[in-house]
Design a protein around this motif. Structure first.
Motif, PDB file in Angstrom:
ATOM      1  N   THR A 127      -8.403  41.892 -27.798  1.00 45.25           N
ATOM      2  CA  THR A 127      -6.964  42.139 -27.623  1.00 45.25           C
ATOM      3  C   THR A 127      -6.534  41.695 -26.234  1.00 45.25           C
ATOM      4  O   THR A 127      -7.361  41.313 -25.403  1.00 45.25           O
ATOM      5  N   ASN A 128      -5.234  41.766 -25.993  1.00 48.96           N
ATOM      6  CA  ASN A 128      -4.697  41.494 -24.655  1.00 48.96           C
ATOM      7  C   ASN A 128      -4.478  42.799 -23.884  1.00 48.96           C
ATOM      8  O   ASN A 128      -3.882  42.795 -22.813  1.00 48.96           O
ATOM      9  N   LEU A 129      -4.936  43.884 -24.454  1.00 48.52           N
ATOM     10  CA  LEU A 129      -4.730  45.196 -23.854  1.00 48.52           C
ATOM     11  C   LEU A 129      -5.814  45.507 -22.825  1.00 48.52           C
ATOM     12  O   LEU A 129      -6.899  44.936 -22.850  1.00 48.52           O
ATOM     13  N   LYS A 130      -5.505  46.438 -21.933  1.00 47.34           N
ATOM     14  CA  LYS A 130      -6.479  46.926 -20.963  1.00 47.34           C
ATOM     15  C   LYS A 130      -6.589  48.435 -21.079  1.00 47.34           C
ATOM     16  O   LYS A 130      -5.629  49.108 -21.453  1.00 47.34           O
ATOM     17  N   LYS A 131      -7.766  48.942 -20.783  1.00 46.03           N
ATOM     18  CA  LYS A 131      -7.931  50.396 -20.737  1.00 46.03           C
ATOM     19  C   LYS A 131      -8.449  50.778 -19.359  1.00 46.03           C
ATOM     20  O   LYS A 131      -9.130  49.992 -18.685  1.00 46.03           O
ATOM     21  N   GLN A 132      -8.112  51.993 -18.955  1.00 45.94           N
ATOM     22  CA  GLN A 132      -8.535  52.462 -17.637  1.00 45.94           C
ATOM     23  C   GLN A 132      -8.802  53.961 -17.724  1.00 45.94           C
ATOM     24  O   GLN A 132      -8.016  54.709 -18.298  1.00 45.94           O
ATOM     25  N   THR A 133      -9.913  54.395 -17.159  1.00 46.41           N
ATOM     26  CA  THR A 133     -10.312  55.802 -17.223  1.00 46.41           C
ATOM     27  C   THR A 133     -10.136  56.459 -15.865  1.00 46.41           C
ATOM     28  O   THR A 133     -10.444  55.864 -14.835  1.00 46.41           O
ATOM     29  N   ILE A 134      -9.615  57.684 -15.874  1.00 43.52           N
ATOM     30  CA  ILE A 134      -9.597  58.480 -14.650  1.00 43.52           C
ATOM     31  C   ILE A 134     -10.309  59.798 -14.927  1.00 43.52           C
ATOM     32  O   ILE A 134     -10.309  60.299 -16.049  1.00 43.52           O
ATOM     33  N   TRP A 135     -10.953  60.328 -13.902  1.00 45.31           N
ATOM     34  CA  TRP A 135     -11.690  61.582 -14.016  1.00 45.31           C
ATOM     35  C   TRP A 135     -11.023  62.626 -13.133  1.00 45.31           C
ATOM     36  O   TRP A 135     -10.894  62.435 -11.935  1.00 45.31           O
ATOM     37  N   ILE A 136     -10.624  63.720 -13.736  1.00 46.52           N
ATOM     38  CA  ILE A 136      -9.947  64.786 -13.000  1.00 46.52           C
ATOM     39  C   ILE A 136     -10.954  65.873 -12.647  1.00 46.52           C
ATOM     40  O   ILE A 136     -11.650  66.393 -13.516  1.00 46.52           O
ATOM     41  N   TYR A 137     -11.015  66.210 -11.370  1.00 39.91           N
ATOM     42  CA  TYR A 137     -11.834  67.330 -10.912  1.00 39.91           C
ATOM     43  C   TYR A 137     -10.890  68.478 -10.554  1.00 39.91           C
ATOM     44  O   TYR A 137     -10.074  68.363  -9.648  1.00 39.91           O
ATOM     45  N   TRP A 138     -11.013  69.563 -11.302  1.00 39.96           N
ATOM     46  CA  TRP A 138     -10.117  70.704 -11.127  1.00 39.96           C
ATOM     47  C   TRP A 138     -10.582  71.581  -9.972  1.00 39.96           C
ATOM     48  O   TRP A 138     -11.782  71.697  -9.708  1.00 39.96           O
TER      49      TRP A 138
END
Length: 223
Positions: free
Chosen positions: A204-215
């Motif tokens: 695809t032409n899409l991108k994915k990006q992950t973020i990690w939340i530390y509470w």
């Protein structure tokens, strides 16, 4: 101070993400970029992410974690406790192995120095050579002893550390229904956020990006 200032970190190099704003920009154009990448191209990748993307994810995740904690307190506490126990055991195993290895090395060094001393007495090695080698081993042993003290302190703290699930639940009870974000809510619940480099979705032409939340109080948790 902007709501997300100083809270975002590069998931690869660990540097803070730098806030980029242009004169006259609307909020939807503002973004963050890895400070290492910005200072020296090639040192890291950009990890660029827009403010509004982070804010949308944060609102969704804060609402999700607080709702789960309110509606299922026992399950939430159990989830956090299990995760913390696993993390604690992993760290302790690693720290204790290094501690044991360091103590074994000191015992080996003591034996080496004793043999050197005997060789020196018997004239097998010169006084100059003995002093040089003994000094090097003494310095290594002092370094190891310092590291052992650090490890023992860390292990003691980890074993005595109180889990702060109840403190987190108190925060949850304080905020009944979070409709939108503000700096107070973000900093109340979030300790830091790690951002990964975006990548293309295959085919695809899409991108994915992950973020990690530390509470705050409970660390990273998956609901």
């Amino acid at each position: 101070m902007p709501a997300l200032s100083g809270m975002l970190y590069c998931a690869d190099c660990g540097a803070k993400l730098y806030q980029v704003r242009g004169k006259g920009w609307s909020h939807d154009k503002e973004y963050f970029v890895c400070a290492s990448y910005r200072k020296q191209k090639g040192k890291c990748t950009s990890h660029q992410i827009k403010n509004i993307q982070v804010e949308e994810i944060l609102l969704r995740e804060i609402r999700k974690v607080t709702a789960f904690a309110k509606d299922h307190e026992d399950k939430f506490v159990d989830l956090v406790l299990k995760k913390k126990t696993i993390e604690l055991n992993q760290v302790l195993r690693s720290q204790k192995k290094e501690l044991d290895d360091s103590k074994d090395r000191i015992a080996t060094l003591d034996s080496i120095v004793q043999n050197l001393y005997e060789d020196n007495l018997e004239g097998k090695i010169s006084d100059q050579r003995f002093e040089k080698m003994a000094k090097a081993y003494d310095e290594e042993e002092l370094s190891l002893q310092k590291r052992i003290a650090e490890l023992e302190e860390t292990i003691t703290k980890l074993q005595e550390e109180e889990l702060n699930v109840e403190s987190f639940l108190k925060l949850v009870r304080k905020y009944t229904d979070i409709k939108e974000l503000d700096p107070e809510i973000i900093r109340t619940f979030v300790d830091k956020i790690y951002v990964e480099q975006s990548e293309k979705v295959l085919g695809t032409n899409l991108k994915k990006q992950t973020i990690w939340i530390y509470w705050n109080l409970i660390g990273k948790i998956d609901i």
